[in-house]
Design a protein around this motif. Structure first.
Motif, short mmCIF file in Angstrom:
data_model
loop_
_atom_site.label_atom_id
_atom_site.label_comp_id
_atom_site.label_asym_id
_atom_site.label_seq_id
_atom_site.Cartn_x
_atom_site.Cartn_y
_atom_site.Cartn_z
N GLY A 62 0.81 -1.20 0.00
CA GLY A 62 0.00 0.00 0.00
C GLY A 62 0.85 1.26 0.00
O GLY A 62 2.07 1.22 0.10
N ILE A 63 0.16 2.39 -0.12
CA ILE A 63 0.79 3.68 0.09
C ILE A 63 -0.20 4.55 0.84
O ILE A 63 -1.41 4.51 0.56
CB ILE A 63 1.26 4.34 -1.23
N THR A 64 0.29 5.31 1.81
CA THR A 64 -0.57 6.07 2.71
C THR A 64 -0.14 7.52 2.76
O THR A 64 1.03 7.82 2.98
CB THR A 64 -0.50 5.48 4.14
N GLY A 65 -1.10 8.42 2.55
CA GLY A 65 -0.88 9.84 2.78
C GLY A 65 -1.24 10.18 4.21
O GLY A 65 -2.26 9.71 4.72
N VAL A 66 -0.42 11.00 4.87
CA VAL A 66 -0.61 11.32 6.29
C VAL A 66 -0.62 12.82 6.50
O VAL A 66 0.24 13.54 6.00
CB VAL A 66 0.51 10.70 7.16
N ALA A 67 -1.61 13.30 7.27
CA ALA A 67 -1.70 14.72 7.62
C ALA A 67 -1.82 14.87 9.12
O ALA A 67 -2.41 14.02 9.81
CB ALA A 67 -2.91 15.36 6.93
N LEU A 68 -1.28 15.95 9.65
CA LEU A 68 -1.24 16.20 11.09
C LEU A 68 -2.33 17.17 11.51
O LEU A 68 -2.76 18.02 10.75
CB LEU A 68 0.11 16.77 11.50
N GLY A 69 -2.73 17.04 12.78
CA GLY A 69 -3.68 17.99 13.34
C GLY A 69 -3.01 19.04 14.19
O GLY A 69 -3.67 19.81 14.90
N GLY A 70 -1.70 19.10 14.16
CA GLY A 70 -0.93 20.04 14.97
C GLY A 70 0.48 19.53 15.12
O GLY A 70 0.86 18.54 14.49
N PRO A 71 1.30 20.19 15.94
CA PRO A 71 2.68 19.74 16.13
C PRO A 71 2.74 18.29 16.61
O PRO A 71 1.90 17.85 17.39
CB PRO A 71 3.21 20.71 17.21
N LEU A 72 3.72 17.58 16.13
CA LEU A 72 3.89 16.18 16.49
C LEU A 72 5.35 15.94 16.83
O LEU A 72 6.24 16.32 16.07
CB LEU A 72 3.46 15.29 15.32
N SER A 73 5.59 15.31 17.96
CA SER A 73 6.96 15.05 18.37
C SER A 73 7.61 14.05 17.42
O SER A 73 6.93 13.28 16.72
CB SER A 73 6.98 14.48 19.79
N ALA A 74 8.92 14.07 17.40
CA ALA A 74 9.66 13.15 16.53
C ALA A 74 9.35 11.70 16.89
O ALA A 74 9.26 10.84 16.01
CB ALA A 74 11.16 13.42 16.64
N GLU A 75 9.17 11.42 18.17
CA GLU A 75 8.89 10.06 18.61
C GLU A 75 7.52 9.60 18.14
O GLU A 75 7.36 8.46 17.66
CB GLU A 75 8.96 9.99 20.14
N ARG A 76 6.53 10.50 18.21
CA ARG A 76 5.20 10.15 17.73
C ARG A 76 5.19 9.98 16.21
O ARG A 76 4.54 9.08 15.68
CB ARG A 76 4.19 11.22 18.15
N ARG A 77 5.91 10.85 15.53
CA ARG A 77 5.99 10.72 14.07
C ARG A 77 6.62 9.38 13.70
O ARG A 77 6.15 8.71 12.76
CB ARG A 77 6.79 11.88 13.48
N GLU A 78 7.64 8.99 14.40
CA GLU A 78 8.29 7.70 14.12
C GLU A 78 7.32 6.56 14.36
O GLU A 78 7.29 5.58 13.60
CB GLU A 78 9.52 7.54 15.00
N SER A 79 6.49 6.67 15.41
CA SER A 79 5.52 5.62 15.70
C SER A 79 4.50 5.49 14.58
O SER A 79 4.16 4.39 14.14
CB SER A 79 4.80 5.91 17.03
N VAL A 80 3.99 6.64 14.10
CA VAL A 80 3.04 6.63 12.99
C VAL A 80 3.69 6.02 11.76
O VAL A 80 3.09 5.19 11.06
CB VAL A 80 2.53 8.06 12.70
N ASP A 81 4.92 6.44 11.47
CA ASP A 81 5.65 5.90 10.32
C ASP A 81 5.73 4.38 10.38
O ASP A 81 5.42 3.68 9.41
CB ASP A 81 7.07 6.48 10.30
N ARG A 82 6.13 3.87 11.51
CA ARG A 82 6.34 2.42 11.63
C ARG A 82 5.03 1.66 11.54
O ARG A 82 4.96 0.60 10.91
CB ARG A 82 7.05 2.10 12.94
N LEU A 83 3.97 2.20 12.14
CA LEU A 83 2.67 1.53 12.08
C LEU A 83 2.16 1.45 10.65
O LEU A 83 1.62 0.43 10.22
CB LEU A 83 1.66 2.26 12.96
N LEU A 84 2.32 2.53 9.89
CA LEU A 84 1.80 2.58 8.53
C LEU A 84 2.75 1.90 7.54
O LEU A 84 2.29 1.33 6.54
CB LEU A 84 1.51 4.02 8.12
N GLN A 85 4.05 1.97 7.79
CA GLN A 85 5.00 1.30 6.91
C GLN A 85 4.87 -0.22 6.99
O GLN A 85 5.38 -0.93 6.11
CB GLN A 85 6.42 1.72 7.24
N ALA A 86 4.19 -0.72 8.01
CA ALA A 86 3.96 -2.16 8.11
C ALA A 86 3.12 -2.68 6.96
O ALA A 86 3.12 -3.88 6.68
CB ALA A 86 3.28 -2.49 9.44
N VAL A 87 2.40 -1.76 6.26
CA VAL A 87 1.57 -2.18 5.11
C VAL A 87 1.96 -1.46 3.82
O VAL A 87 1.25 -1.53 2.83
CB VAL A 87 0.07 -1.97 5.40
N GLY A 88 3.09 -0.77 3.80
CA GLY A 88 3.52 -0.11 2.57
C GLY A 88 4.26 1.18 2.82
O GLY A 88 4.79 1.43 3.90
#
Length: 274
Positions: free
Chosen positions: A132-158
């Motif tokens: 898959g491929i996923t587009g991601v948008a934020l609702g405000g500032p996001l810490s580097a650690e949270r961004r990494e978590s989102v990346d890893r969760l979504l990269q699990a499927v593409g």
């Protein structure tokens, strides 16, 4: 926020997309005891997966309490009904990740205001096979650690593409979200054209499917080569491919049709978002 390897995660909605992500996370090595799955009518495959892997299926949300990450993967029309049940699991430190089509970050914040951070994502159906491929948008500032978590969760499927503006998700929906259906329809049309050219229907479909599958794999493996160059590599001057492309690239050809299709899908996405 807790690092992903130690985070508690609640998946709300285990249909086709939610189920694909869940399998990807388990393959990623996320511990089963950190995952809770919620679905009022889980499919047999999800129920079996939860049973064999020791995942909590539909535990009382009040007993689960606030978790580190909540992933919403329900149908858009069910959000209002689902939100009250999700609320006990959402606290000030909770990252809310939504893959609900058409529901904006503002919609999510209005229904689950306690969330510490909200991220909206638009994956597509090839996530089911890890492509898959996923587009991601934020609702405000996001810490580097949270961004990494989102990346890893979504990269699990593409693959993952981060967007500067949530409004771009409407275009992402129109291109990659709806795009697989355009490709499947291309196969249908190519097979029907083969039939009209004299091929037996089964053979025409096998040729069409294998051609699109192979072309997609070739483009994937030749990631550094532009599709236009791959097209030119197949096209001999004055040959059969050139004759066919003359139709597809002519007035009212594929470029115009695809532009109209994407524009229509984008408008509909905007309408659904309100």
């Amino acid at each position: 926020m807790t690092r992903l390897a130690e985070a508690s995660i609640a998946l709300v909605g285990a249909g086709r997309m939610g189920g694909a992500m869940l399998r990807g996370w388990l393959d990623l090595g996320i511990a089963a005891e950190r995952l809770s799955v919620f679905d009022p009518q889980p499919g047999q495959d999800i129920a079996a997966l939860c049973g064999t892997r020791g995942l909590a299926l539909n535990p009382p949300p009040e007993r689960v309490g606030a978790v580190d990450i909540v992933i919403l993967a329900v149908k858009p029309q069910t959000l209002d009904a689902v939100a009250p049940g999700v609320a006990p699991m959402v606290g000030a430190e909770t990252l809310l990740l939504s893959v609900i089509a058409g529901k904006t970050i503002a919609d999510l914040a209005a229904r689950l205001p306690a969330a510490g951070a909200i991220v909206r994502a638009m994956p597509n159906t090839p996530a089911a096979v890890g492509r898959g491929i996923t587009g991601v948008a934020l609702g405000g500032p996001l810490s580097a650690e949270r961004r990494e978590s989102v990346d890893r969760l979504l990269q699990a499927v593409g693959r993952v593409e981060w967007l500067d503006d949530e409004r771009l998700l409407d275009a992402v929906t129109a291109v990659s979200g709806s795009g697989p259906a355009y490709v499947f329809y291309l196969v249908e049309c190519l097979a029907k054209a083969g039939e009209r050219a004299g091929l037996e229907p089964g053979l025409a479909m096998r040729l069409a499917r294998a051609t699109v599958e192979g072309a997609g794999e070739l483009m994937y493996r030749e990631a550094g080569v532009e599709p236009a160059m791959l097209r030119r590599n197949v096209t001999s001057p004055g040959g059969t491919t050139a004759a066919g492309l003359e139709i597809l690239t002519g007035p009212a050809g594929l470029d115009e049709l695809m532009g109209r299709a994407v524009a229509a899908a984008k408008r509909r996405s905007e309408e659904l978002a309100g």
